[in-house]
Design a protein around this motif. Sequence first.
Motif, PDB file in Angstrom:
ATOM      1  N   VAL A   1      -5.174   0.741  -0.261  1.00 35.46           N
ATOM      2  CA  VAL A   1      -5.000  -0.711  -0.137  1.00 35.46           C
ATOM      3  C   VAL A   1      -5.907  -1.274   0.959  1.00 35.46           C
ATOM      4  O   VAL A   1      -6.512  -2.342   0.788  1.00 35.46           O
ATOM      5  CB  VAL A   1      -3.526  -1.066   0.132  1.00 35.46           C
ATOM      6  CG1 VAL A   1      -3.392  -2.458   0.728  1.00 35.46           C
ATOM      7  CG2 VAL A   1      -2.739  -1.010  -1.160  1.00 35.46           C
ATOM      8  N   GLN A   2      -6.030  -0.575   2.068  1.00 29.93           N
ATOM      9  CA  GLN A   2      -6.911  -1.078   3.117  1.00 29.93           C
ATOM     10  C   GLN A   2      -8.354  -1.117   2.638  1.00 29.93           C
ATOM     11  O   GLN A   2      -9.083  -2.081   2.916  1.00 29.93           O
ATOM     12  CB  GLN A   2      -6.788  -0.221   4.379  1.00 29.93           C
ATOM     13  CG  GLN A   2      -7.632  -0.774   5.530  1.00 29.93           C
ATOM     14  CD  GLN A   2      -7.306  -0.132   6.853  1.00 29.93           C
ATOM     15  OE1 GLN A   2      -6.317   0.602   6.988  1.00 29.93           O
ATOM     16  NE2 GLN A   2      -8.111  -0.413   7.867  1.00 29.93           N
ATOM     17  N   ALA A   3      -8.779  -0.098   1.899  1.00 30.26           N
ATOM     18  CA  ALA A   3     -10.149  -0.095   1.375  1.00 30.26           C
ATOM     19  C   ALA A   3     -10.376  -1.233   0.385  1.00 30.26           C
ATOM     20  O   ALA A   3     -11.453  -1.839   0.354  1.00 30.26           O
ATOM     21  CB  ALA A   3     -10.439   1.249   0.711  1.00 30.26           C
ATOM     22  N   LEU A   4      -9.368  -1.560  -0.415  1.00 30.49           N
ATOM     23  CA  LEU A   4      -9.513  -2.579  -1.448  1.00 30.49           C
ATOM     24  C   LEU A   4      -9.369  -4.001  -0.914  1.00 30.49           C
ATOM     25  O   LEU A   4      -9.939  -4.939  -1.480  1.00 30.49           O
ATOM     26  CB  LEU A   4      -8.490  -2.345  -2.557  1.00 30.49           C
ATOM     27  CG  LEU A   4      -8.695  -1.097  -3.417  1.00 30.49           C
ATOM     28  CD1 LEU A   4      -7.512  -0.886  -4.346  1.00 30.49           C
ATOM     29  CD2 LEU A   4      -9.994  -1.195  -4.206  1.00 30.49           C
ATOM     30  N   THR A   5      -8.591  -4.191   0.146  1.00 30.84           N
ATOM     31  CA  THR A   5      -8.352  -5.538   0.663  1.00 30.84           C
ATOM     32  C   THR A   5      -9.095  -5.840   1.958  1.00 30.84           C
ATOM     33  O   THR A   5      -9.259  -7.000   2.319  1.00 30.84           O
ATOM     34  CB  THR A   5      -6.849  -5.771   0.914  1.00 30.84           C
ATOM     35  OG1 THR A   5      -6.403  -4.903   1.971  1.00 30.84           O
ATOM     36  CG2 THR A   5      -6.034  -5.517  -0.346  1.00 30.84           C
TER      37      THR A   5
END
Length: 250
Positions: free
Chosen positions: A155-159
């Motif tokens: 999620v951190q990589a995507l957002t």
Amino acid sequence: METSRFGAYTRRLGSALSLLAPLGILVATSPSTAAAPTGPDVSSWQHGDGRLIDWFSVKRAGHNFAMVKATEGLNYINPYFVPDSLLMRAAGLARGTYHYARPNLPPEPQAALYAAVVLGQNGPLDLPPVLDLENSGGLNPAGLIDWTHRYLNTVQALTGRVPIVYTYPNFWRTAMADTTEFTRYPLWIADYRGNAQPEVPGGWNTWTFWQTTDSGSIPGIAGRTDLNVYSGAQGDLARYANMVGLTGSG
């Protein structure tokens, strides 16, 4: 349990846009004077009989933010997520969004579903993404810890934002073996016992959001809802929610 209703998106979106049209605005400009920012968190349960939440009444009642359920598992999308997102932004409430974890299913596609649905997490009025972790999915603590790392990293990589972890003290102590591996993530803790401060597990030295009750009452929301307070641990709420620079925010 809620079930997927992808076709409901169009109907709910149309209803929300019809309410927004006569307003001619996308962000309310009245700043809140509350010393400790507060707000509800909602899902489809707060939409009995298909009614929409009156987010302007929520704002007028003195609340500053709201958390809305976006997704669950691999195939559930909250059918009210889009209208809630549009209307809470129109009312000037900072928006948080969360994914309800199903650890019996792989984490990466759950993170991808969430990131694809949430309409971005880096715009004005956006709080960071939230992982709602209160179900072990049958995993032992080591397996659940690994699952959680994988979900949060994805999620951190995507957002592009550091996620928030939502949990309960007893769940973290037992299902997560009270691990201290996640203290770099802000904590949203649910503790309804009426203490002056919530119990903080897992080596965190503070909490960021505290869910104080699951049976609160707020004008504009039919029935009972969860109530939350922001501690200021991540700095001013306006900055944390990308509100700085908006008219009426500071």
